[in-house]
Motif scaffolding. Sequence first.
Motif, PDB file in Angstrom:
ATOM      1  N   GLY A 126       0.854  -1.722   0.124  1.00  0.00           N
ATOM      2  CA  GLY A 126      -0.103  -0.083  -0.139  1.00  0.00           C
ATOM      3  C   GLY A 126       0.782   1.298   0.042  1.00  0.00           C
ATOM      4  O   GLY A 126       2.239   0.819   0.022  1.00  0.00           O
ATOM      5  N   ASN A 127       0.227   2.431  -0.230  1.00  0.00           N
ATOM      6  CA  ASN A 127       1.101   3.790  -0.054  1.00  0.00           C
ATOM      7  C   ASN A 127       0.971   4.118   2.081  1.00  0.00           C
ATOM      8  O   ASN A 127      -0.002   4.440   1.923  1.00  0.00           O
ATOM      9  CB  ASN A 127       0.499   4.214  -0.805  1.00  0.00           C
ATOM     10  CG  ASN A 127       0.220   4.384  -2.169  1.00  0.00           C
ATOM     11  OD1 ASN A 127       1.155   3.147  -2.598  1.00  0.00           O
ATOM     12  ND2 ASN A 127      -0.963   4.273  -2.851  1.00  0.00           N
ATOM     13  N   HIS A 128       1.590   4.109   1.993  1.00  0.00           N
ATOM     14  CA  HIS A 128       2.182   4.052   3.610  1.00  0.00           C
ATOM     15  C   HIS A 128       3.317   5.261   3.697  1.00  0.00           C
ATOM     16  O   HIS A 128       3.683   5.585   5.651  1.00  0.00           O
ATOM     17  CB  HIS A 128       2.484   3.370   4.300  1.00  0.00           C
ATOM     18  CG  HIS A 128       2.266   2.247   4.321  1.00  0.00           C
ATOM     19  ND1 HIS A 128       0.913   2.188   4.659  1.00  0.00           N
ATOM     20  CD2 HIS A 128       1.992   0.609   3.144  1.00  0.00           C
ATOM     21  CE1 HIS A 128       0.292   0.613   3.492  1.00  0.00           C
ATOM     22  NE2 HIS A 128       1.140  -0.101   3.341  1.00  0.00           N
ATOM     23  N   ASP A 192      -8.752   6.955  -6.819  1.00  0.00           N
ATOM     24  CA  ASP A 192      -8.150   7.438  -6.027  1.00  0.00           C
ATOM     25  C   ASP A 192      -8.560   8.845  -7.376  1.00  0.00           C
ATOM     26  O   ASP A 192      -7.749  10.212  -6.179  1.00  0.00           O
ATOM     27  CB  ASP A 192      -6.258   7.585  -4.972  1.00  0.00           C
ATOM     28  CG  ASP A 192      -6.698   5.890  -4.217  1.00  0.00           C
ATOM     29  OD1 ASP A 192      -7.734   6.425  -3.722  1.00  0.00           O
ATOM     30  OD2 ASP A 192      -5.702   5.235  -4.076  1.00  0.00           O
ATOM     31  N   ASN A 193      -7.913   8.659  -8.366  1.00  0.00           N
ATOM     32  CA  ASN A 193      -8.089   9.961  -8.826  1.00  0.00           C
ATOM     33  C   ASN A 193      -9.163  10.364  -9.225  1.00  0.00           C
ATOM     34  O   ASN A 193     -10.326  10.294  -9.616  1.00  0.00           O
ATOM     35  CB  ASN A 193      -7.887   9.270 -10.527  1.00  0.00           C
ATOM     36  CG  ASN A 193      -7.858  10.504 -11.676  1.00  0.00           C
ATOM     37  OD1 ASN A 193      -8.322  11.801 -10.781  1.00  0.00           O
ATOM     38  ND2 ASN A 193      -7.451   9.972 -12.644  1.00  0.00           N
ATOM     39  N   ARG A 194      -9.804  11.542  -7.916  1.00  0.00           N
ATOM     40  CA  ARG A 194     -10.945  12.028  -7.639  1.00  0.00           C
ATOM     41  C   ARG A 194     -10.925  13.645  -9.055  1.00  0.00           C
ATOM     42  O   ARG A 194     -11.879  13.405  -8.890  1.00  0.00           O
ATOM     43  CB  ARG A 194     -10.760  12.934  -6.522  1.00  0.00           C
ATOM     44  CG  ARG A 194     -10.158  12.149  -5.237  1.00  0.00           C
ATOM     45  CD  ARG A 194     -10.827  11.213  -4.957  1.00  0.00           C
ATOM     46  NE  ARG A 194     -10.587  10.507  -3.890  1.00  0.00           N
ATOM     47  CZ  ARG A 194     -11.350   9.501  -3.336  1.00  0.00           C
ATOM     48  NH1 ARG A 194     -12.575   8.954  -3.636  1.00  0.00           N
ATOM     49  NH2 ARG A 194     -10.599   8.716  -2.068  1.00  0.00           N
ATOM     50  N   SER A 219      -6.706  -0.054  -7.240  1.00  0.00           N
ATOM     51  CA  SER A 219      -5.816  -1.774  -7.564  1.00  0.00           C
ATOM     52  C   SER A 219      -5.014  -1.038  -8.949  1.00  0.00           C
ATOM     53  O   SER A 219      -5.435  -1.389 -10.067  1.00  0.00           O
ATOM     54  CB  SER A 219      -6.139  -2.406  -7.217  1.00  0.00           C
ATOM     55  OG  SER A 219      -4.766  -3.466  -7.315  1.00  0.00           O
ATOM     56  N   SER A 220      -3.664  -0.923  -9.427  1.00  0.00           N
ATOM     57  CA  SER A 220      -3.231  -0.419 -10.648  1.00  0.00           C
ATOM     58  C   SER A 220      -3.342  -1.471 -10.730  1.00  0.00           C
ATOM     59  O   SER A 220      -2.713  -1.824 -11.982  1.00  0.00           O
ATOM     60  CB  SER A 220      -1.997   0.388 -10.293  1.00  0.00           C
ATOM     61  OG  SER A 220      -1.383   1.254 -10.078  1.00  0.00           O
ATOM     62  N   LEU A 221      -2.928  -2.824 -10.456  1.00  0.00           N
ATOM     63  CA  LEU A 221      -3.069  -3.632 -10.719  1.00  0.00           C
ATOM     64  C   LEU A 221      -4.358  -4.552 -11.443  1.00  0.00           C
ATOM     65  O   LEU A 221      -3.803  -5.319 -12.410  1.00  0.00           O
ATOM     66  CB  LEU A 221      -2.305  -5.437  -9.853  1.00  0.00           C
ATOM     67  CG  LEU A 221      -0.800  -5.287  -9.700  1.00  0.00           C
ATOM     68  CD1 LEU A 221      -0.451  -6.344  -8.600  1.00  0.00           C
ATOM     69  CD2 LEU A 221       0.426  -5.591 -11.041  1.00  0.00           C
ATOM     70  N   ASP A 222      -5.101  -4.252 -10.659  1.00  0.00           N
ATOM     71  CA  ASP A 222      -6.743  -4.610 -11.220  1.00  0.00           C
ATOM     72  C   ASP A 222      -6.708  -4.035 -12.536  1.00  0.00           C
ATOM     73  O   ASP A 222      -7.400  -4.620 -13.635  1.00  0.00           O
ATOM     74  CB  ASP A 222      -7.345  -4.237 -10.311  1.00  0.00           C
ATOM     75  CG  ASP A 222      -7.438  -5.589  -9.218  1.00  0.00           C
ATOM     76  OD1 ASP A 222      -6.814  -6.212  -9.242  1.00  0.00           O
ATOM     77  OD2 ASP A 222      -8.075  -4.951  -7.884  1.00  0.00           O
TER      78      ASP A 222
END
Length: 294
Positions: A126-128, A192-194, A219-222
């Motif tokens: 994730g982004n942490h 997340d790209n609002r 999810s970028s992978l999805d």
Amino acid sequence: MIDSMKVFCMVVAKNGFRAAASELDMSPAMVSRHVAKLEFELKTSLLKRNTRSLTLTDAGRSFYQRCGQIVSLYDQCLHQVSHDNKSISGHLKVGIPHSISQLHVIPALESFYREYPEITLDIIAGNHSLELFSHGYDLALHCGPLPDSALYYTLIGYWRKQTVASPSYLQQHGTPQVPDDLNAHQCLLHFDNRARSWRYVVDQQPLDVPVFGRTRINSSLDLCQLAQAGQGIAYLPDFTVKPMLARGELVSLLEAFMPPPLPMYVVHINPQPSKREQLFIDFLKTCSLAKAQP
């Protein structure tokens, strides 16, 4: 050169090429090539050979005395480094984006443990980067400009966005030639790209192009998987789509309009990473996540 020096020392110790070859588990021809390489680099003969005996030249005798010392010191250094690596221990909690973890870090992790068997890891996908202080992370991989200048960080390279689609999608729906052509396409959006826009560079100016689609996923992978399946066009990091582009499962689009590269950082708690933190940072650099130069 050190390998050739080892071979030369074994030839002298065993008084012959065949005996040295047997001891080193290599062919006599390979042993001869190592010695010839040394003589070429030193520009002098080291051995006098005939069918029954092998003797050192004066230069060979002098070189052999020093060569043995160098080989011994080299072996000691290797042993010390190996011992130091094995003695480094401790635990790290690391935050890594999902796609980087799955595609690049996890496949290479065995090599890290092989080098540093006493280090244990918690890898949280994730982004942490903003959770370091509140959630107990030692390190976090962050892609893009740092939102907080107070964070300590190590730059490990640069990455860029890519617009991609599958060959089957392009065959059915056509290939966009300029960013505005995306209005006529099914775009796959990250949740997340609002702003629901993708950034391009048109006439040397940044331009946020509105995009539309029926699917948003966090999810970028999805998103990459949907693009592979021909469900639309995706806008993803190059480290996510690199394997699929190499296999021809995706095609890169609008390359002339893509924005400049972005930095990739490892963010850390301490101004100077600890030894085990630095070892993991160095490991991430070997995973080919980012290019050294933008």
